[in-house]
Motif scaffolding. Structure first.
Motif, PDB file in Angstrom:
ATOM      1  N   SER A   1     -11.880  -4.740  -5.976  1.00  0.00           N
ATOM      2  CA  SER A   1     -10.703  -5.565  -6.232  1.00  0.00           C
ATOM      3  C   SER A   1     -11.052  -7.044  -6.280  1.00  0.00           C
ATOM      4  CB  SER A   1      -9.649  -5.330  -5.146  1.00  0.00           C
ATOM      5  OG  SER A   1      -9.164  -4.018  -5.192  1.00  0.00           O
ATOM      6  N   VAL A   2     -11.904  -7.470  -5.351  1.00  0.00           N
ATOM      7  CA  VAL A   2     -12.212  -8.889  -5.230  1.00  0.00           C
ATOM      8  C   VAL A   2     -13.327  -9.318  -6.169  1.00  0.00           C
ATOM      9  CG1 VAL A   2     -12.957 -10.713  -3.639  1.00  0.00           C
ATOM     10  CG2 VAL A   2     -11.417  -8.912  -2.835  1.00  0.00           C
ATOM     11  N   PHE A   3     -14.355  -8.471  -6.316  1.00  0.00           N
ATOM     12  CA  PHE A   3     -15.556  -8.895  -7.044  1.00  0.00           C
ATOM     13  C   PHE A   3     -15.780  -8.165  -8.370  1.00  0.00           C
ATOM     14  CE2 PHE A   3     -16.545  -9.654  -2.496  1.00  0.00           C
ATOM     15  CZ  PHE A   3     -16.628 -11.031  -2.555  1.00  0.00           C
ATOM     16  N   ASP A   4     -14.954  -7.176  -8.664  1.00  0.00           N
ATOM     17  CA  ASP A   4     -15.067  -6.436  -9.931  1.00  0.00           C
ATOM     18  C   ASP A   4     -16.414  -5.754 -10.119  1.00  0.00           C
ATOM     19  OD1 ASP A   4     -12.490  -6.915 -10.881  1.00  0.00           O
ATOM     20  OD2 ASP A   4     -13.052  -8.875 -11.659  1.00  0.00           O
ATOM     21  N   PHE A   5     -16.999  -5.280  -9.042  1.00  0.00           N
ATOM     22  CA  PHE A   5     -18.191  -4.437  -9.170  1.00  0.00           C
ATOM     23  C   PHE A   5     -18.168  -3.405  -8.052  1.00  0.00           C
ATOM     24  CE2 PHE A   5     -19.944  -7.016  -5.819  1.00  0.00           C
ATOM     25  CZ  PHE A   5     -20.924  -6.230  -5.220  1.00  0.00           C
ATOM     26  N   THR A   6     -18.876  -2.316  -8.274  1.00  0.00           N
ATOM     27  CA  THR A   6     -18.898  -1.225  -7.305  1.00  0.00           C
ATOM     28  C   THR A   6     -20.103  -1.376  -6.386  1.00  0.00           C
ATOM     29  OG1 THR A   6     -17.835   0.253  -8.905  1.00  0.00           O
ATOM     30  CG2 THR A   6     -18.929   1.272  -7.033  1.00  0.00           C
ATOM     31  N   ASN A   7     -19.851  -1.394  -5.099  1.00  0.00           N
ATOM     32  CA  ASN A   7     -20.908  -1.580  -4.110  1.00  0.00           C
ATOM     33  C   ASN A   7     -21.585  -0.244  -3.818  1.00  0.00           C
ATOM     34  OD1 ASN A   7     -22.566  -2.544  -2.100  1.00  0.00           O
ATOM     35  ND2 ASN A   7     -20.975  -2.532  -0.541  1.00  0.00           N
TER      36      ASN A   7
ATOM     37  N   VAL B   1      -7.251 -12.636   1.027  1.00  0.00           N
ATOM     38  CA  VAL B   1      -8.036 -11.581   0.361  1.00  0.00           C
ATOM     39  C   VAL B   1      -7.269 -11.047  -0.841  1.00  0.00           C
ATOM     40  CG1 VAL B   1      -8.974  -9.254   0.601  1.00  0.00           C
ATOM     41  CG2 VAL B   1      -9.323 -10.923   2.433  1.00  0.00           C
ATOM     42  N   ARG B   2      -5.967 -10.798  -0.683  1.00  0.00           N
ATOM     43  CA  ARG B   2      -5.162 -10.289  -1.788  1.00  0.00           C
ATOM     44  C   ARG B   2      -5.045 -11.313  -2.908  1.00  0.00           C
ATOM     45  NH1 ARG B   2       0.151  -9.331   0.818  1.00  0.00           N
ATOM     46  NH2 ARG B   2       0.776  -8.666  -1.262  1.00  0.00           N
ATOM     47  N   ALA B   3      -4.932 -12.584  -2.547  1.00  0.00           N
ATOM     48  CA  ALA B   3      -4.874 -13.629  -3.572  1.00  0.00           C
ATOM     49  C   ALA B   3      -6.181 -13.709  -4.348  1.00  0.00           C
ATOM     50  CB  ALA B   3      -4.568 -14.976  -2.920  1.00  0.00           C
ATOM     51  N   SER B   4      -7.296 -13.568  -3.645  1.00  0.00           N
ATOM     52  CA  SER B   4      -8.598 -13.599  -4.302  1.00  0.00           C
ATOM     53  C   SER B   4      -8.785 -12.390  -5.216  1.00  0.00           C
ATOM     54  CB  SER B   4      -9.720 -13.645  -3.262  1.00  0.00           C
ATOM     55  OG  SER B   4      -9.613 -14.797  -2.449  1.00  0.00           O
ATOM     56  N   ALA B   5      -8.178 -11.265  -4.837  1.00  0.00           N
ATOM     57  CA  ALA B   5      -8.283 -10.074  -5.671  1.00  0.00           C
ATOM     58  C   ALA B   5      -7.568 -10.259  -7.002  1.00  0.00           C
ATOM     59  CB  ALA B   5      -7.705  -8.861  -4.929  1.00  0.00           C
ATOM     60  N   ILE B   6      -6.487 -11.044  -6.996  1.00  0.00           N
ATOM     61  CA  ILE B   6      -5.768 -11.290  -8.248  1.00  0.00           C
ATOM     62  C   ILE B   6      -6.592 -12.149  -9.182  1.00  0.00           C
ATOM     63  CG2 ILE B   6      -3.704 -12.357  -9.243  1.00  0.00           C
ATOM     64  CD1 ILE B   6      -2.234 -11.601  -6.667  1.00  0.00           C
ATOM     65  N   ASP B   7      -7.153 -13.250  -8.661  1.00  0.00           N
ATOM     66  CA  ASP B   7      -7.996 -14.123  -9.475  1.00  0.00           C
ATOM     67  C   ASP B   7      -8.858 -14.961  -8.538  1.00  0.00           C
ATOM     68  OD1 ASP B   7      -9.076 -16.244 -11.100  1.00  0.00           O
ATOM     69  OD2 ASP B   7      -7.548 -15.770 -12.600  1.00  0.00           O
ATOM     70  N   MET B   8     -10.132 -14.628  -8.452  1.00  0.00           N
ATOM     71  CA  MET B   8     -11.035 -15.308  -7.540  1.00  0.00           C
ATOM     72  C   MET B   8     -11.187 -16.790  -7.877  1.00  0.00           C
ATOM     73  SD  MET B   8     -13.222 -15.100  -4.958  1.00  0.00           S
ATOM     74  CE  MET B   8     -13.865 -13.446  -4.729  1.00  0.00           C
TER      75      MET B   8
ATOM     76  N   GLY C   1      -7.783 -23.854  -3.031  1.00  0.00           N
ATOM     77  CA  GLY C   1      -8.230 -24.213  -1.693  1.00  0.00           C
ATOM     78  C   GLY C   1      -8.671 -23.063  -0.819  1.00  0.00           C
ATOM     79  N   ILE C   2      -8.683 -21.848  -1.344  1.00  0.00           N
ATOM     80  CA  ILE C   2      -9.136 -20.701  -0.555  1.00  0.00           C
ATOM     81  C   ILE C   2     -10.663 -20.691  -0.513  1.00  0.00           C
ATOM     82  CG2 ILE C   2      -9.241 -18.174  -0.477  1.00  0.00           C
ATOM     83  CD1 ILE C   2      -6.446 -18.104  -1.636  1.00  0.00           C
ATOM     84  N   ASN C   3     -11.219 -20.526   0.672  1.00  0.00           N
ATOM     85  CA  ASN C   3     -12.668 -20.463   0.851  1.00  0.00           C
ATOM     86  C   ASN C   3     -13.156 -19.092   0.393  1.00  0.00           C
ATOM     87  OD1 ASN C   3     -15.329 -20.293   1.782  1.00  0.00           O
ATOM     88  ND2 ASN C   3     -14.912 -21.618   3.524  1.00  0.00           N
ATOM     89  N   VAL C   4     -13.715 -19.056  -0.804  1.00  0.00           N
ATOM     90  CA  VAL C   4     -14.114 -17.780  -1.401  1.00  0.00           C
ATOM     91  C   VAL C   4     -15.233 -17.124  -0.607  1.00  0.00           C
ATOM     92  CG1 VAL C   4     -15.074 -16.707  -3.465  1.00  0.00           C
ATOM     93  CG2 VAL C   4     -13.362 -18.509  -3.686  1.00  0.00           C
ATOM     94  N   ASN C   5     -16.164 -17.913  -0.092  1.00  0.00           N
ATOM     95  CA  ASN C   5     -17.259 -17.342   0.697  1.00  0.00           C
ATOM     96  C   ASN C   5     -16.733 -16.691   1.973  1.00  0.00           C
ATOM     97  OD1 ASN C   5     -19.291 -18.084  -1.100  1.00  0.00           O
ATOM     98  ND2 ASN C   5     -19.535 -20.099  -0.171  1.00  0.00           N
TER      99      ASN C   5
ATOM    100  N   GLY D   1      -3.596  -1.546 -14.309  1.00  0.00           N
ATOM    101  CA  GLY D   1      -4.434  -2.406 -15.125  1.00  0.00           C
ATOM    102  C   GLY D   1      -5.204  -3.353 -14.242  1.00  0.00           C
ATOM    103  N   ASN D   2      -5.850  -4.318 -14.805  1.00  0.00           N
ATOM    104  CA  ASN D   2      -6.661  -5.253 -14.049  1.00  0.00           C
ATOM    105  C   ASN D   2      -5.830  -6.068 -13.051  1.00  0.00           C
ATOM    106  OD1 ASN D   2      -9.010  -4.492 -15.354  1.00  0.00           O
ATOM    107  ND2 ASN D   2      -8.762  -6.022 -16.970  1.00  0.00           N
ATOM    108  N   GLN D   3      -4.531  -6.213 -13.308  1.00  0.00           N
ATOM    109  CA  GLN D   3      -3.713  -7.001 -12.403  1.00  0.00           C
ATOM    110  C   GLN D   3      -3.225  -6.177 -11.211  1.00  0.00           C
ATOM    111  OE1 GLN D   3      -3.164  -7.001 -15.828  1.00  0.00           O
ATOM    112  NE2 GLN D   3      -4.386  -8.861 -16.007  1.00  0.00           N
ATOM    113  N   ASP D   4      -3.376  -4.857 -11.289  1.00  0.00           N
ATOM    114  CA  ASP D   4      -2.883  -3.989 -10.225  1.00  0.00           C
ATOM    115  C   ASP D   4      -3.989  -3.810  -9.193  1.00  0.00           C
ATOM    116  OD1 ASP D   4      -0.894  -2.161  -9.104  1.00  0.00           O
ATOM    117  OD2 ASP D   4      -2.386  -0.637  -9.556  1.00  0.00           O
ATOM    118  N   LYS D   5      -4.099  -4.748  -8.255  1.00  0.00           N
ATOM    119  CA  LYS D   5      -5.131  -4.694  -7.254  1.00  0.00           C
ATOM    120  C   LYS D   5      -4.535  -4.851  -5.872  1.00  0.00           C
ATOM    121  CE  LYS D   5      -8.808  -6.552 -10.176  1.00  0.00           C
ATOM    122  NZ  LYS D   5      -9.840  -7.604 -10.295  1.00  0.00           N
ATOM    123  N   LEU D   6      -5.073  -4.076  -4.949  1.00  0.00           N
ATOM    124  CA  LEU D   6      -4.632  -4.068  -3.562  1.00  0.00           C
ATOM    125  C   LEU D   6      -3.159  -3.706  -3.437  1.00  0.00           C
ATOM    126  CD1 LEU D   6      -6.423  -7.135  -1.988  1.00  0.00           C
ATOM    127  CD2 LEU D   6      -7.214  -4.804  -2.137  1.00  0.00           C
TER     128      LEU D   6
END
Length: 291
Positions: free
Chosen positions: A30-36, A169-176, A183-187, A286-291
């Motif tokens: 959701s956050v990084f768009d890749f599978t761990n 976390v949910r906000a970052s999932a929508i658009d990092m 102002g969100i600390n992405v790290n 779709g891509n916007q449906d996260k978390l």
């Protein structure tokens, strides 16, 4: 009917563990768009940490805490050393997945060289006990695994939807990128996400080790969680939970009433059928449906 009920309780416990693992997959996607794909290694290392803790004579709960600590530590180290440098260079998500596969293979083979391929049993005192529920006897480990899995999922839901860090976390999932500009600390968000995934992997790893055995290749079980996440809809946490329980029930009933040989066949068949008719999974829009 009693046999079916017993099988169903067992399937729910397995489904709960799959759901925990699938949530870890879905959260990172959701956050990084890749599978761990290093998730299996985290699960395996956590189970080994719990096993070695019991070898020192500690109880089940301290062993679980040791497993969680190991899972969180490895998950964060992988993020800081394998993923973050690549993300800072805007590397393709494909390369991140390749890096994750490399980490998984490296850690698995490292433990294979260090500890061998022998099967190890977690001495929990629960695996052989049964609890009477009506006319059937249900394994204590199955009930405990189900209760702990549901509790962990409920706590995670509360964290994501009721706490300030969860909202970030949910906000970052929508658009990092936009979250970073706001102002969100992405790290910091990335550390939160990988800590959560480490915890879910550790809990699942411990219970799979209790129910079955601990060995270096046990991380392949996480592939089933990936299937569950795909069935539910990659990036959807409710979908990951639903997919985990569906897969757990399916596999247990197939093993009990048909044959364990066909368990994987039916798992992949369901995934293919879902993707044929619902390409985004059961709960993915779709891509916007996260978390």
């Amino acid at each position: 009917m009693a046999t079916f009920f017993q099988q169903f309780i067992t399937s729910l416990s397995v489904g709960g563990l799959y759901a925990l693992l699938a949530v870890g997959y879905a959260l990172i996607y959701s956050v990084f768009d890749f599978t761990n794909f290093a998730f299996g290694a985290v699960m395996m290392v956590s189970a080994f940490a719990g096993y070695f803790a019991t070898e020192f004579g500690v109880g089940t709960l301290p062993a679980m805490l040791a497993a969680i600590a190991a899972g969180v530590l490895l998950s964060v180290v992988v993020e800081l050393t394998a993923y973050r440098p690549m993300r800072k260079k805007n590397a393709s998500r494909l390369f991140l997945m390749i890096s994750a596969m490399g980490v998984n293979i490296f850690v698995t083979n490292l433990f294979l060289c260090l500890f061998g391929a022998n099967l190890r049993t977690l001495p929990t005192g629960l695996s052989s006990n049964t609890i009477p529920l009506g006319s059937v006897q249900v394994g204590a480990i199955d009930l405990v695994a189900l209760i702990v899995s549901l509790t962990a999922l409920l706590i995670l839901w509360g964290f994501l939807y009721k706490s300030r860090p969860g909202i970030t976390v949910r906000a970052s999932a929508i658009d990092m990128n936009t979250a970073g500009l706001m102002g969100i600390n992405v790290n910091r968000v990335s550390l939160i996400v990988f800590v959560i995934s480490g915890i879910t992997a550790a809990i699942a790893g411990m219970f799979f080790g209790m129910k079955y055995t601990v060995y270096p290749a046990m991380g392949t079980i996480s592939n089933k969680a990936f299937i569950a996440s795909v069935i539910g809809g990659l990036g959807s946490l409710p979908g990951a939970v639903l997919g985990g329980f569906i897969l757990g029930v399916l596999e247990t009933l197939v093993s009990g009433y048909i044959s364990a040989t066909y368990r994987d066949f039916f798992s992949f068949l369901v995934m293919i059928l879902v993707l044929m008719f619902m390409p985004n999974g059961l709960m993915g829009i779709g891509n916007q449906d996260k978390l």
